[in-house]
Each structure stands twice: as structure tokens, then as C-alpha cells.
Design an enzyme around this catalytic site. Structure first.
Site, short mmCIF file in Angstrom:
data_model
loop_
_atom_site.label_atom_id
_atom_site.label_comp_id
_atom_site.label_asym_id
_atom_site.label_seq_id
_atom_site.Cartn_x
_atom_site.Cartn_y
_atom_site.Cartn_z
N ASP A 115 0.85 -1.18 0.00
CA ASP A 115 0.00 0.00 0.00
C ASP A 115 0.90 1.24 0.00
O ASP A 115 2.10 1.14 0.20
CB ASP A 115 -0.99 -0.01 1.16
CG ASP A 115 -0.34 0.06 2.52
OD1 ASP A 115 0.88 0.34 2.60
OD2 ASP A 115 -1.04 -0.16 3.52
N SER A 116 0.30 2.38 -0.24
CA SER A 116 1.09 3.58 -0.52
C SER A 116 1.74 4.19 0.70
O SER A 116 2.61 5.05 0.59
CB SER A 116 0.19 4.64 -1.17
OG SER A 116 -0.74 5.13 -0.22
N ASP A 328 -7.67 -7.17 1.71
CA ASP A 328 -6.63 -7.36 2.72
C ASP A 328 -7.13 -6.78 4.03
O ASP A 328 -7.94 -5.86 4.04
CB ASP A 328 -5.32 -6.68 2.32
CG ASP A 328 -5.40 -5.17 2.53
OD1 ASP A 328 -5.00 -4.70 3.62
OD2 ASP A 328 -5.87 -4.46 1.62
#
Length: 440
Positions: A115-116, A328
Site C-alpha cells: 500500500d502507498s 486485505d
């Protein structure tokens, strides 16, 4: 393997030209006369395939806590998701890059997501105690957002200033920095840097945030293309846009359409577009399916959709029917380390005294290694004795449960009996739990 979807063609001269693509298999079509987006498919990545719908275990710091990669693999898991924020702070993306990328570094050798970092920057900085509420009915703004003077993260047009949760040192994330970190980590699938809002933010702020996230997404695409060409010695990575917009239909649809248009613009200019899309933000549980459906109305069929932070069984069924492909959440593993385990008859707390002489497996019908070798009584003893093995066994069981559930959902779609399987499973799992008490 299918031909690459538009906008995901390999960069010119890349020595590792296998890209991430999506192959659509079976559609649900409709449930009770209403059209739905649910489907099955396969996400092909440079490190292997992910059969969808799929639950992606969270390996926050390049490890699923208490398990080896081989143990994770034994459950049927096909991919893992790690966190750019935490790996940037420790050990640093340069270390992971030098090791050959995330899959090599953690000895997973399968598909990986990152993820970012935006979720952790916002939740650890703007919110309290990692909480971004999905249900604000009994909460005040003070329960959810820290006062500005107390925050560890501050947002401006260019990015976010934040303090490390490790030592309090100052850092800054921008869309470009997030792309640089994630390219260094080398995951097959990564997400554009976005602003995560809460349900107590005003409508005006949500509008501003969606517009800012759109501008950040454009910058992510430009930097992603630059880094792809610069790093032709590494396998291609797929960048996915993230749809925000809170509980507002017009903002959700606007955000989704905007990302699709950005992707097309990039492709038309000869650059790489979004290989898929994430659906993010704090969502009220009762609106989860509706919001997911709004977003999927606007997204192209040839790109996969990832639901960020979802794992409760009823939420999985809801989001899958609405069109989400992968999911997730840390809940199954975090719960396990405290003795919480899933069974077909609902959730159990193995710390409870009633399991002291409970000489049966956690859930025989689910199967898996733990159920074939250990009893509830033994795991209860390990938990009470604070033995690390307790976390390993409970985590292994919970991931196996999630893999089995999503595999059965996938089969039910392929066999045309999704609604029947959903009703059968949820009727048993939540038999003694009213809908309003089904937690996230």
C-alpha cells in the site's frame, strides 16, 4: 497468459517484460433479479497468479507476524501485502531493493502488494490509536481525529508531513516519494498515494480531498512511468489508483471516473496507466455494498479491484457480490495473536476458561494443519502460559480459514450458486449474532 490490458504494456526495453494483467472468468450476473458485478478471474503477475476472489494476508513489515512464508503458503495464500510506510522507516526501501525486491527479501517468491503508506500516515497521525471508525454512531470527532496541535501528520497540497512512530523523527511523503519507495520495495502491485479521510470530515472537506487525491494520482502516474523506464532491470510493477469519496455517491463516482480518465490520458500519451483500482476510505458497514457497487459501476471490467481493509465474512460476501476481487486486512492475524479464532459456527476466544478441557480441534470441518494436530485445550494452555506458539497456531488457523472461505466463494460463483452458499455460510456463522453486532 492473456494479452496485456491497455495501458499495462511493458515499457520499451524492459528486460523483465511480464506485466500484471487480469483475466475475467465467471460472472455472477444477478442475485434475486438484481444485477451485480461479482465475478471470478485470475490476476497474472511477474511472480505468479492470484485466483480471485482472493484474501491477501497482511505482511506489514515483510512478515505475517508469527509465521514463516512457507507456513503462509501452506494455507493456499497466493500473495501477501506489505506496508510502504513501515518498510520505509525500517529497514528502508534501499535495503529491500538491494536484496532484489520484497519477494526475494522476505523469501516469499510469489505475488506481492504494497500500500502507498497513506493509510498509516493518516491513521497514525491524524487519528488516535490506529482507529479510522467504520461506525461513528457512538463516537465524537474527538474520538476519531486528533486536534491539529496534537497530530503527527499534516496534509497540504504537495503531500504530508509526519512523525515516525519509531522515534518521532520528521518525514514527508509526496506522491513522488511514495512511488519511489514502492518501486524500491519492488512489489508486483502498488497503490497511488491518496488522502484517507474519516466519516466525521465535512462534505466540503471530502470534496477538497477527492480533488487533491485526483491530482496526486496524476503525479503518481507520471513518476511511476519515469521510474519504470529508469528501472528496466527490475520486473514491471502495476500501479493501482485508489477511489475515495466517503459515503457520498456523487463523490465516489466522480473519483472512480476521474481515475479511469487519468489512466486513459496516460495511455494515450504512451505512458503506463492504472493496472487496477483500490477502493479505500472509512465506510459505514451498512453502506459497504452500495458504495462498492457505485464504484464498480464506473470501473472497467478488464482491471481488478481491491477492497482495502475488509475481512469480516459478511463484508466479504457483500463486497464480492458488488464487484471487488481482492481484499486485505490485519484483523485475522491481529485477532489470532490474542486467542481469537474463526470457526464455521462463529468466532471463538480460546483464552476463555471453558476451553481449558476442550479436547477437540478449533474447527474440524475447515481442516488444515492446526485442526489436524492440536486441540483447543492445548492452545488455551499456550495462551495462558504466554507461549509464542499460541500466536503461530491461531494465526495459521485464521489464515487457513480465510483462504478456505474465499476458495469456496470462488467455487460457488463458478458453479452458479453464490447466493445459496452465502446464505448457508452466514446463516451458520452468525446464527447467534444480530446484524448490528457483527464487528469489523
Amino acid at each position: 497468459m492473456t494479452e496485456p490490458a491497455a495501458g499495462t504494456s511493458p515499457a520499451s526495453g524492459n528486460a523483465h517484460a511480464t506485466d500484471t494483467t487480469f483475466e475475467l472468468h465467471t460472472r455472477i450476473g444477478e442475485i434475486d433479479g438484481a444485477a451485480v458485478h461479482g465475478r471470478t478471474g485470475v490476476i497474472h503477475t511477474p511472480h505468479g497468479d492470484i485466483h480471485t476472489p482472493a484474501f491477501i494476508p497482511v505482511a506489514t513489515k515483510a512478515t505475517v507476524k508469527t509465521l514463516t512464508p512457507e507456513q503462509v503458503r501452506s494455507t493456499g495464500a497466493e500473495a501477501m501485502l506489505s506496508n510502504a510506510y513501515h518498510l520505509y522507516l525500517q529497514p528502508g526501501e534501499d535495503i529491500v531493493d538491494t536484496a532484489g525486491g520484497l519477494a526475494e527479501f522476505e523469501n516469499w517468491h510469489g505475488p506481492t502488494y504494497t500500500d502507498s503508506g497513506g493509510f498509516q500516515v493518516m491513521s497514525l497521525g491524524v487519528g488516535f490509536k490506529k482507529v479510522l471508525a467504520m461506525d461513528v454512531a457512538n463516537l465524537t470527532e474527538g474520538d476519531i481525529r486528533a486536534a491539529k496541535k496534537e497530530r503527527m501528520a499534516l496534509v497540504d497540497e504537495d503531500g504530508v508531513d509526519f512523525k515516525s512512530v519509531i522515534d518521532g523523527s520528521a518525514h514527508r511523503f509526496t506522491p513522488e516519494k511514495s512511488m519511489q519507495i514502492q518501486h524500491g520495495l519492488g512489489a508486483d502491485i502498488m497503490f497511488a498515494f491518496d488522502e484517507l479521510t474519516t466519516l466525521v470530515d465535512t462534505r466540503v472537506y471530502q470534496e477538497e480531498s477527492v480533488a487533491r487525491t485526483h491530482r496526486w494520482a496524476r503525479r503518481c502516474l507520471v513518476e511511476h512511468d519515469r521510474l519504470t523506464r529508469e528501472r528496466a532491470h527490475r520486473p514491471l510493477q502495476s500501479l493501482w489508483g485508489v477511489v475515495q469519496g466517503a459515503q457520498y455517491e456523487d463523490l465516489r463516482r466522480q473519483a472512480a471516473r476521474g481515475l479511469v480518465e487519468l489512466s486513459r490520458e496516460a495511455e494515450d500519451a504512451g505512458r503506463r496507466g492504472f493496472g487496477g483500482f483500490g477502493i479505500g476510505g472509512a465506510l459505514e458497514k451498512e453502506n459497504l455494498g452500495t458504495i462498492t457497487s457505485w464504484v464498480c459501476d464506473e470501473l472497467p471490467d478488464d482491471r481488478p479491484r481491491h477492497m482495502l481493509g475488509i475481512s469480516e465474512p459478511d463484508d466479504l460476501f457483500t463486497c464480492i457480490a458488488a464487484g471487488a476481487d481482492t481484499f486485505d486486512c490485519v484483523a485475522p492475524t491481529r485477532l489470532a495473536r490474542r486467542g481469537g479464532v474463526y470457526t464455521l459456527d462463529g468466532r471463538l476466544n480460546l483464552m476463555a476458561a471453558r476451553h481449558k478441557r476442550d479436547f477437540i480441534p478449533i474447527d474440524t470441518e475447515t481442516g488444515g494443519y492446526v485442526n489436524g494436530h492440536y486441540t483447543r485445550a492445548y492452545i488455551h494452555h499456550l495462551l495462558k502460559a504466554h507461549e509464542f506458539l499460541a500466536g503461530t497456531l491461531c494465526t495459521l488457523h485464521n489464515i487457513n480459514f480465510m483462504m478456505t472461505l474465499t476458495r469456496n466463494i470462488r467455487r460457488s460463483i463458478e458453479e452458479g450458486r453464490f447466493a445459496e452458499y452465502r446464505d448457508e455460510f452466514l446463516g451458520r456463522y452468525y446464527a447467534n449474532i444480530p446484524p448490528e453486532q457483527r464487528g469489523r
